[in-house]
Scaffold this motif. Structure first.
Motif, PDB file in Angstrom:
ATOM      1  N   ALA A   1      41.743  36.181  39.382  1.00 44.88           N
ATOM      2  CA  ALA A   1      42.803  35.410  38.708  1.00 44.88           C
ATOM      3  C   ALA A   1      43.723  34.775  39.741  1.00 44.88           C
ATOM      4  O   ALA A   1      43.920  35.312  40.834  1.00 44.88           O
ATOM      5  CB  ALA A   1      43.616  36.311  37.777  1.00 44.88           C
ATOM      6  N   VAL A   2      44.240  33.612  39.373  1.00 41.17           N
ATOM      7  CA  VAL A   2      45.214  32.906  40.214  1.00 41.17           C
ATOM      8  C   VAL A   2      46.409  32.545  39.334  1.00 41.17           C
ATOM      9  O   VAL A   2      46.231  31.997  38.246  1.00 41.17           O
ATOM     10  CB  VAL A   2      44.658  31.572  40.768  1.00 41.17           C
ATOM     11  CG1 VAL A   2      45.627  30.974  41.781  1.00 41.17           C
ATOM     12  CG2 VAL A   2      43.291  31.732  41.370  1.00 41.17           C
ATOM     13  N   MET A   3      47.599  32.845  39.833  1.00 35.54           N
ATOM     14  CA  MET A   3      48.802  32.403  39.129  1.00 35.54           C
ATOM     15  C   MET A   3      49.308  31.146  39.810  1.00 35.54           C
ATOM     16  O   MET A   3      49.384  31.104  41.049  1.00 35.54           O
ATOM     17  CB  MET A   3      49.906  33.451  39.215  1.00 35.54           C
ATOM     18  CG  MET A   3      49.469  34.801  38.775  1.00 35.54           C
ATOM     19  SD  MET A   3      50.562  35.595  37.582  1.00 35.54           S
ATOM     20  CE  MET A   3      51.128  34.294  36.581  1.00 35.54           C
TER      21      MET A   3
ATOM     22  N   ALA B   1      48.448  31.702  34.364  1.00 31.39           N
ATOM     23  CA  ALA B   1      47.493  32.613  35.012  1.00 31.39           C
ATOM     24  C   ALA B   1      46.095  32.146  34.630  1.00 31.39           C
ATOM     25  O   ALA B   1      45.755  32.122  33.438  1.00 31.39           O
ATOM     26  CB  ALA B   1      47.714  34.036  34.532  1.00 31.39           C
ATOM     27  N   VAL B   2      45.316  31.737  35.614  1.00 34.77           N
ATOM     28  CA  VAL B   2      43.955  31.273  35.340  1.00 34.77           C
ATOM     29  C   VAL B   2      42.999  32.421  35.689  1.00 34.77           C
ATOM     30  O   VAL B   2      42.966  32.882  36.830  1.00 34.77           O
ATOM     31  CB  VAL B   2      43.617  30.013  36.161  1.00 34.77           C
ATOM     32  CG1 VAL B   2      42.220  29.505  35.795  1.00 34.77           C
ATOM     33  CG2 VAL B   2      44.666  28.929  35.937  1.00 34.77           C
TER      34      VAL B   2
ATOM     35  N   ALA C   1      41.230  26.175  44.067  1.00 35.93           N
ATOM     36  CA  ALA C   1      41.164  24.728  43.774  1.00 35.93           C
ATOM     37  C   ALA C   1      40.820  24.487  42.302  1.00 35.93           C
ATOM     38  O   ALA C   1      41.392  23.601  41.652  1.00 35.93           O
ATOM     39  CB  ALA C   1      40.122  24.066  44.686  1.00 35.93           C
ATOM     40  N   ILE C   2      39.922  25.297  41.763  1.00 37.13           N
ATOM     41  CA  ILE C   2      39.545  25.135  40.344  1.00 37.13           C
ATOM     42  C   ILE C   2      40.754  25.470  39.457  1.00 37.13           C
ATOM     43  O   ILE C   2      41.057  24.749  38.498  1.00 37.13           O
ATOM     44  CB  ILE C   2      38.326  26.026  40.008  1.00 37.13           C
ATOM     45  CG1 ILE C   2      37.070  25.493  40.709  1.00 37.13           C
ATOM     46  CG2 ILE C   2      38.108  26.097  38.494  1.00 37.13           C
ATOM     47  CD1 ILE C   2      35.859  26.430  40.653  1.00 37.13           C
ATOM     48  N   ALA C   3      41.458  26.544  39.799  1.00 36.04           N
ATOM     49  CA  ALA C   3      42.633  26.935  38.999  1.00 36.04           C
ATOM     50  C   ALA C   3      43.699  25.840  39.032  1.00 36.04           C
ATOM     51  O   ALA C   3      44.334  25.535  38.018  1.00 36.04           O
ATOM     52  CB  ALA C   3      43.200  28.257  39.523  1.00 36.04           C
ATOM     53  N   LEU C   4      43.851  25.210  40.188  1.00 38.13           N
ATOM     54  CA  LEU C   4      44.841  24.134  40.312  1.00 38.13           C
ATOM     55  C   LEU C   4      44.442  22.934  39.440  1.00 38.13           C
ATOM     56  O   LEU C   4      45.289  22.332  38.770  1.00 38.13           O
ATOM     57  CB  LEU C   4      44.959  23.720  41.784  1.00 38.13           C
ATOM     58  CG  LEU C   4      46.091  22.766  42.134  1.00 38.13           C
ATOM     59  CD1 LEU C   4      47.450  23.354  41.769  1.00 38.13           C
ATOM     60  CD2 LEU C   4      46.066  22.427  43.632  1.00 38.13           C
TER      61      LEU C   4
END
Ligand code: ADP
Length: 376
Positions: A180-182, A243-244, A227-230
């Motif tokens: 996960a990326v916030m 949160a992705v 990069a995908i989460a962005l």
């Protein structure tokens, strides 16, 4: 003073209010249960249903800004409030898109964001017609959370467990890791990205069990995932904290699972492990301040402490011994009633490296418990 409302009064609301202390803000919470975790920390508490139009509208109309700590809120009321000048973070349009797993998956597809292949079903009969799509995961469009509303369907015998309601049928991903990326995004479109985390789930409860930061993956995987989460978050074109959640599959492909448009369980460690926590960051967005610093202070492992045994008034076992452990931070959610699987608190461990912390966390899991009886 700026008046900010929070829809929902659970542990995320409580931790958000804890982070409000340094800021000049008047806090308001709407929640059904006057004994909820956030009730004693806000300036003004309103008893009401966050899913009810009248309750949300009446709560929000005298506020400057409003945010959420759970997605299951009345979006029509937020849309009306936004049209009357109340700033809603994130924008109701984005909440509407994310709240429904069908529109969320369609968003990923339309934006060429990698995600597991899927079809949409509206009834069990339509599900039966998709037998050749199995093994797959059936996810109810609206109303599911923490793994409720998600069914793994492997063969024809499982179809009866599918949902008789609009749902997404998604190919089963051979998952190597869950990540996960916030990401925070403010009204000037500036972004702040937190380090990638890795989540390990309890297979029986389907609840986040432990979380590691940084994720134990190759740096190339970490930068691809980020990069995908962005890309996901920038496409929303709305301020907010997101949160992705992603899957890394056995072929090292990264797929987006889902996005939460709010502070999230996968970001609890940010309170101690990161310069600006996810909760601090959301206040910065709400108060139009500069975004915070997302640098890691220390590797961390976070453990959810969930209820065990029977339901009943919460009894804490082994908690006092935690106070003597250096680098350990215990967060009690102060829920009056414990139920099996209910999130009752969490522990964050800071230290030199994630592997050692993980071993330490495993040891703690057998010592600490919250249950509905005085017996462990
Ligand atoms: P919720 O929104 O209720 O948390 P998720 O969509 O995140 O539900 O799914 C819960 C869990 O189910 C995920 O964390 C993952 O372990 C598993 N899961 C979800 N989708 C898939 C999939 N397509 N393939 C394999 N496992 C999945």
């Amino acid at each position: 003073m700026l008046k900010v409302g929070i829809l929902g009064g659970g542990q995320l609301g409580k931790m958000l209010l804890e982070a409000a202390a340094p800021y000049p803000v008047e806090t308001h919470v709407l929640e059904n249960d006057p004994e909820c975790p956030a009730a004693s920390l806000c300036d003004h508490f309103t008893t009401g249903d966050i899913r009810n139009f009248e309750d949300v509208y009446a709560f929000g109309k005298s506020l400057d800004k409003i945010t959420i700590e759970i997605e299951q809120v009345n979006i029509e009321a937020l849309e009306k409030l936004a049209s009357e000048g109340v700033v809603v973070v994130p924008e109701p349009r984005v909440l509407r898109l994310i709240k429904n797993k069908i529109s969320q998956k369609q968003y990923y597809r339309e934006h060429q964001i990698p995600t597991a292949d899927f079809v949409i079903t509206h009834s069990r009969q339509e599900l039966i017609d998709q037998l050749s799509f199995l093994p797959a995961v059936h996810k109810i469009g609206e109303g599911g959370y923490d793994g409720k509303g998600v069914q793994l369907l492997t063969n024809a015998n499982d179809l009866s467990r599918g949902f008789e309601a609009p749902a997404v049928l998604e190919k089963r991903v051979p998952i190597k890791k869950e990540l996960a990326v916030m990401i925070a995004i403010n009204e000037k479109n500036e972004t702040a990205i937190y380090p990638l985390v890795e989540m390990c789930f309890d297979p029986t409860l389907n609840l986040l069990d432990t979380q590691l930061c940084p994720a134990q993956v190759d740096p190339l995987i970490a930068s691809q995932a980020t990069a995908i989460a962005l890309q996901v978050v920038e496409g929303f074109r709305s301020p907010g904290l997101f949160a992705v959640e992603l899957f890394l599959d056995t072929q090292d492909q990264i797929l987006v699972n889902e996005t939460a448009p709010r502070v999230h369980n996968s970001g609890h460690h940010t309170i101690e492990a990161i310069e600006s926590s996810q909760f601090d960051m959301l206040w910065r967005i709400l108060l139009s301040l500069s975004l915070g610093d997302t640098r890691l202070r220390s590797p961390s492992v976070m453990i959810n402490v969930v209820g065990t045994g029977t339901s009943g008034p919460a009894h804490y076992h082994g908690i006092n011994e935690l106070a003597s452990i250096p680098g350990l931070f215990w967060h009690c959610y102060e829920k009056k009633v414990a139920k099996p699987g209910r999130k009752m608190g969490h522990i964050t461990l800071l230290g030199g490296d994630v592997n050692t912390l993980q071993q330490q966390a495993l040891g703690l899991k057998s010592k600490v418990a919250v249950s509905g009886s005085s017996e462990r």
